[in-house]
Write an enzyme that holds these catalytic residues in place. Structure first.
Site, short mmCIF file in Angstrom:
data_model
loop_
_atom_site.label_atom_id
_atom_site.label_comp_id
_atom_site.label_asym_id
_atom_site.label_seq_id
_atom_site.Cartn_x
_atom_site.Cartn_y
_atom_site.Cartn_z
N VAL A 154 0.83 -1.21 0.00
CA VAL A 154 0.00 0.00 0.00
C VAL A 154 0.86 1.25 0.00
CG1 VAL A 154 -1.74 1.31 1.28
CG2 VAL A 154 -1.90 -1.19 1.16
N LYS A 209 -6.36 -0.76 10.87
CA LYS A 209 -7.59 -1.23 11.51
C LYS A 209 -7.34 -1.83 12.88
CE LYS A 209 -7.09 -5.35 8.70
NZ LYS A 209 -6.03 -4.77 7.85
N GLU A 253 -10.38 6.11 6.33
CA GLU A 253 -11.25 5.42 5.38
C GLU A 253 -10.67 4.08 4.94
OE1 GLU A 253 -14.31 4.46 3.79
OE2 GLU A 253 -14.47 6.65 3.83
N GLY A 306 -10.87 -1.55 2.31
CA GLY A 306 -10.02 -1.08 1.22
C GLY A 306 -10.55 0.14 0.51
N ILE A 343 -13.46 0.66 -0.78
CA ILE A 343 -14.90 0.97 -0.66
C ILE A 343 -15.10 2.17 0.26
CG2 ILE A 343 -17.14 0.09 0.08
CD1 ILE A 343 -16.09 -2.73 -0.42
N ASP A 383 -9.26 -10.13 11.53
CA ASP A 383 -9.28 -8.97 10.64
C ASP A 383 -10.70 -8.40 10.53
OD1 ASP A 383 -7.91 -7.39 8.23
OD2 ASP A 383 -9.81 -8.21 7.48
N LYS A 412 -12.51 -4.61 11.89
CA LYS A 412 -13.31 -3.73 11.04
C LYS A 412 -14.73 -3.59 11.58
CE LYS A 412 -10.51 -5.09 7.08
NZ LYS A 412 -10.43 -5.95 5.88
#
Length: 451
Positions: A21, A110, A134, A139, A141, A206, A210
């Site tokens: 990223v 996160k 965000e 990701g 979205i 994970d 979120k």
């Protein structure tokens, strides 16, 4: 470029982390420099990239002169700090240092936000700076901003999401090819969708992080990772997937956050108290529900609000470029506030709702069991359910996916779907049924959501 962007001093951007990223963030900051300057009203100058090893091989898009192992020094000279390094430390300390120095913060972390987000939010509010995240959920979205801002005038009732691309790919492959779970996980690893150690994905950690972030935003209540009931996909079998298809369902790993302010019919306030329920687990989703058609490594979040109704946000939930897109959107917002003044929305916890235990969640079960094939067995099973206040929606004695009889001679298979009831009642019912003399084994227990 507008004259205003030329006249305003450049804004110094520090990048913490240069993995998949981070590399894409650096590339976009460079390649889209003119466009970003026009949107912000000032140039965004990447002044450094903090990494553990400056000598490690890097993508050609990275200007190696920007690499540094002095993260603290880099943070001290930045206007906007972008954190994509992951983990809780040193990320937390570096972000707190950045906030204390007056820098805006953008993070995709996160795990940190779910574990200790309130510390960061409080520090940012006290310092009068922005904190954006965000990219921490799903990701590319756009879901954090819509829930936090676009639906701020509404009342969100429920958030139902596929927020982990690895598990969605695995379950989708099991459904479409007949693979077992281990085969599908191995394929996901070979394609780069899963890490060498896939535990965080397949065990639901994970998705739980979120879910905590989304629940906090949706219900204006602090929800931590420890508040999320979590169950991964490791117990899902190829048979489960095949039977799901026969009953008009697909299996998805769902992150579910629900607001309950009234006791459901047929339950007492003690059984189903008011508050917020947050959980992650595999579930049967009817094929008619929009989430059932989310394939491969894609993510989707389904939001139910009182006035807006049903909304779905769909797209790539991971990957360097998609996630970097979300990061850059936050960078532009934070940078514009530096140029024009003002500040983005901060943490909203005014509701302070109770966080309900997993046992208080209201759901439906589909139970598959082998029983003695003789009269009166179904009556015994139905009586056990009734004793625990659980009603039956449907009972089937199915045939096997391969069109042959399921069980050995003298054994029948039952497929029971319940009406909605508290998780505590449903789990107690399953335990009681398992103890019945004619019940050979409980083959599978799956929750049903989205019906």
């Amino acid at each position: 470029m507008p004259p205003a962007a030329e006249s305003h001093p450049p804004l110094r951007v520090a990048l913490l982390g240069c993995g998949v990223v981070g590399t894409q963030v650096a590339r976009l900051l460079t390649e889209q420099a003119d466009d970003l300057a026009s949107r912000v009203g000032a140039r965004l100058e990447l002044v450094g990239i903090a990494v553990r090893n400056t000598a490690a091989p890097r993508d050609a898009a990275i200007d190696r002169s920007l690499l540094t192992d002095d993260a603290e020094g880099l943070v001290a000279r930045a206007d906007v700090v972008v954190e994509v390094m992951g983990g809780t430390e040193p990320a937390r300390s570096l972000l707190l240092r950045a906030i204390d120095a007056g820098a805006a913060v953008v993070t995709a972390n996160k795990a940190l936000l779910a574990e200790d987000g309130p510390t960061l939010y409080k520090a940012a509010d006290a310092a009068g700076v922005d904190i954006y995240f965000e990219a921490a959920v799903a990701g590319a979205i756009p879901i954090v901003r819509p829930v936090r801002e676009s639906l701020a005038g509404d009342r969100v009732r429920r958030v139902l999401g596929i927020v982990n691309g690895t598990t969605n790919y695995v379950l989708d492959q099991m459904a479409t090819t007949g693979m077992d779970l281990e085969e599908a996980v191995k394929e996901a690893q070979d394609l780069g969708y899963a890490e060498a150690d896939p535990t965080a994905d397949v065990e639901g950690y994970d998705a739980a992080a979120k879910a905590a972030i989304l629940a906090s935003l949706a219900f204006h209540t602090r929800v931590s990772l420890d508040d999320v009931a979590r169950e991964g996909i490791m117990s899902v079998t190829a048979d489960d997937v095949a039977w799901a298809a026969q009953t008009g369902h697909v299996i998805k790993l769902l992150a579910i956050a629900e607001l309950r302010d009234a006791t459901p019919a047929g339950t007492s306030a003690a059984e189903a108290p008011a508050g917020v329920s947050v959980r992650v687990h595999p579930a049967l989703v009817p094929t008619s529900h929009p989430l059932a058609n989310v394939r491969g490594s894609f993510n989707a979040v389904f939001v139910e609000a009182e006035s807006a109704g049903e909304l779905m946000f769909y797209g790539r939930g991971a990957g360097g470029a998609p996630t970097a897109s979300a990061v850059l959107g936050d960078v532009v917002s934070a940078a514009r506030h530096r140029v024009l003044g003002g500040k983005g929305p901060q943490e909203s916890t005014y509701a302070e709702l109770a966080i309900l235990p997993a046992s208080a969640a209201v759901t439906r079960y589909q139970v598959r069991l082998d029983v003695d094939d003789r009269p009166g067995v179904l009556a015994q099973v139905a009586h056990a359910l009734a004793e625990h206040g659980v009603s039956i929606e449907a009972v089937r004695q199915p045939t096997a996916p391969g069109d042959s009889d399921v069980a050995e001679p003298g054994v029948a298979e039952l497929l029971i779907t319940t009406h909605a009831a508290p998780e505590s009642a449903l789990s107690a019912t399953v335990a009681a049924v398992a103890e019945l003399e004619p019940v050979r084994t409980i083959t599978s227990v799956l929750r049903v959501e989205g019906a």
